[in-house]
Write an enzyme that holds these catalytic residues in place. Structure first.
Site, short mmCIF file in Angstrom:
data_model
loop_
_atom_site.label_atom_id
_atom_site.label_comp_id
_atom_site.label_asym_id
_atom_site.label_seq_id
_atom_site.Cartn_x
_atom_site.Cartn_y
_atom_site.Cartn_z
N SER A 127 0.83 -1.20 0.00
CA SER A 127 0.00 0.00 0.00
C SER A 127 0.86 1.25 0.00
O SER A 127 1.97 1.26 0.55
CB SER A 127 -0.89 0.01 1.26
OG SER A 127 -1.50 1.26 1.46
N TYR A 152 -2.29 -0.10 10.09
CA TYR A 152 -2.47 -0.68 8.75
C TYR A 152 -1.19 -0.54 7.94
O TYR A 152 -0.70 -1.50 7.33
CB TYR A 152 -3.64 0.00 8.04
CG TYR A 152 -3.78 -0.40 6.59
CD1 TYR A 152 -4.23 -1.67 6.25
CD2 TYR A 152 -3.45 0.48 5.56
CE1 TYR A 152 -4.36 -2.05 4.91
CE2 TYR A 152 -3.57 0.11 4.23
CZ TYR A 152 -4.01 -1.15 3.91
OH TYR A 152 -4.12 -1.53 2.59
#
Length: 338
Positions: A127, A152
């Site tokens: 990501s 995350y």
């Protein structure tokens, strides 16, 4: 070939599974169908590709070590595209253990399955969040990513480190993909395109964080899928025998020849206000904007350097934002019959 696609009921995984099936591969699609967002949307995605005779769906949690090990042993996958994860930056602040179970334990079970079953290439989702509050732009794969601002992001950085270790120790070819704000038809309900469209269409105010002073490298789903499909054929391998026989110590300092990372982004960051205007244009309706401070875990800007993707894969995302937003809004209006 036979593929495992994890997260096959998810936004990206569903389209990737469809493309692979259309190319004639056999695909086992895995998903746990959790309720992080509406499971009915996930089921509808699966229904969208249920007619494909070479697609098989398996409901399973990637953190289930025994079940995943047996799946790999039984199916003997040629390649794995690992897209399943607990998603969402903000939710990681409220429910961190979900990210440990899915993103860390889950990644470990997939790596172990690949290692013990001669998988030829593991492609996995990372990501843009790994760049944290990086001030250097555009973000390049060679940048240091040591300061994540959400759990995350930390788990995604950990996935890259775990993959490198397996590439380094076991010569497992792995390719990590740092996605930049993916949007499009069938997109996730927790993402800005969906949240804004849903609010504007239903006459609710939209929450505009950091008072609109945000930039995102919005990347259309078709471009993401095209990148994945091309990359899975580009397997990281040593360029010559001398590279093959590098010592582990040399690999530790120079990087494993079996390991690669790529940004996949539109290479064109957009101001949040411009993004909202595109949705207003598509809906032919004005937004009621509620300006708020930046949220914990958010970053002000994302901007992908895609030089590596262009030079090594021969591809660069190119869908214009208004075109992509129009397609998303058309899908939203049709799906919800408004």
């Amino acid at each position: 070939m036979k593929y495992l696609v994890t997260g096959a009921a998810g936004f990206i995984g569903n389209f990737v599974a469809e493309r692979l099936c259309q190319q004639g591969h056999d695909v086992v699609g895995l998903d746990n169908l959790n309720d992080y967002y509406d499971p009915n949307l996930k089921l509808a995605r699966l229904k969208r590709i249920a007619h494909l005779s070479n697609f098989t769906f398996v409901k399973m949690d990637i953190s289930d070590r025994v079940a995943i090990a047996k799946l790999f042993e039984d199916e003997k996958f040629d390649r794995v595209i690992h897209l399943a994860a607990q998603a969402g930056v903000r939710y990681s602040i409220e429910n961190p253990m979900a990210y440990i179970d899915s993103n860390l334990v889950g990644m470990a079970t997939i790596l172990e399955g690949c290692r013990h079953n001669n998988v030829k290439h593991l492609v996995y989702a990372s990501s843009s969040s790994v760049y944290g509050a990086n001030k250097k732009i555009p973000f390049a794969e060679s940048d240091r990513v040591d300061h994540p601002v959400s759990l995350y992001a930390a788990t995604k950085k950990s996935n890259e480190l775990m993959a490198h270790t397996y590439s380094h120790l076991y010569s497992l070819p792995t390719t990590g993909l740092r996605f930049f704000t993916v949007y499009g038809p069938w997109g996730r309900p927790d993402m800005a395109p969906y949240l804004f469209t849903d609010a504007i269409a239903n006459d609710r105010p939209i929450k505009v964080f950091n008072h609109g002073k945000m930039q995102r490298d919005f990347t259309y789903i078709d471009d993401i899928v095209e990148g994945i499909i091309r990359i899975q054929d580009v397997i990281p391998t040593p360029i010559n025998k001398a590279t093959v026989f590098k010592t582990l110590a040399e690999q530790a300092t120079e990087g494993s020849p079996f390991y690669k990372l790529y940004n996949i982004g539109n290479n064109q960051p957009v101001e949040l206000e411009q993004f909202i205007t595109c949705i207003e244009n598509a809906l032919n309706k004005k937004a009621d904007k509620q300006y708020l401070p930046i949220q914990d875990g958010d970053v002000v800007r994302t901007f992908a350097d895609v030089t590596g993707l262009e030079s090594e894969i021969g591809f660069k995302p190119n869908t214009e934002l208004q075109v992509g937003i129009n397609n998303f809004v058309d899908w939203y209006v049709s799906y919800y019959e408004i």
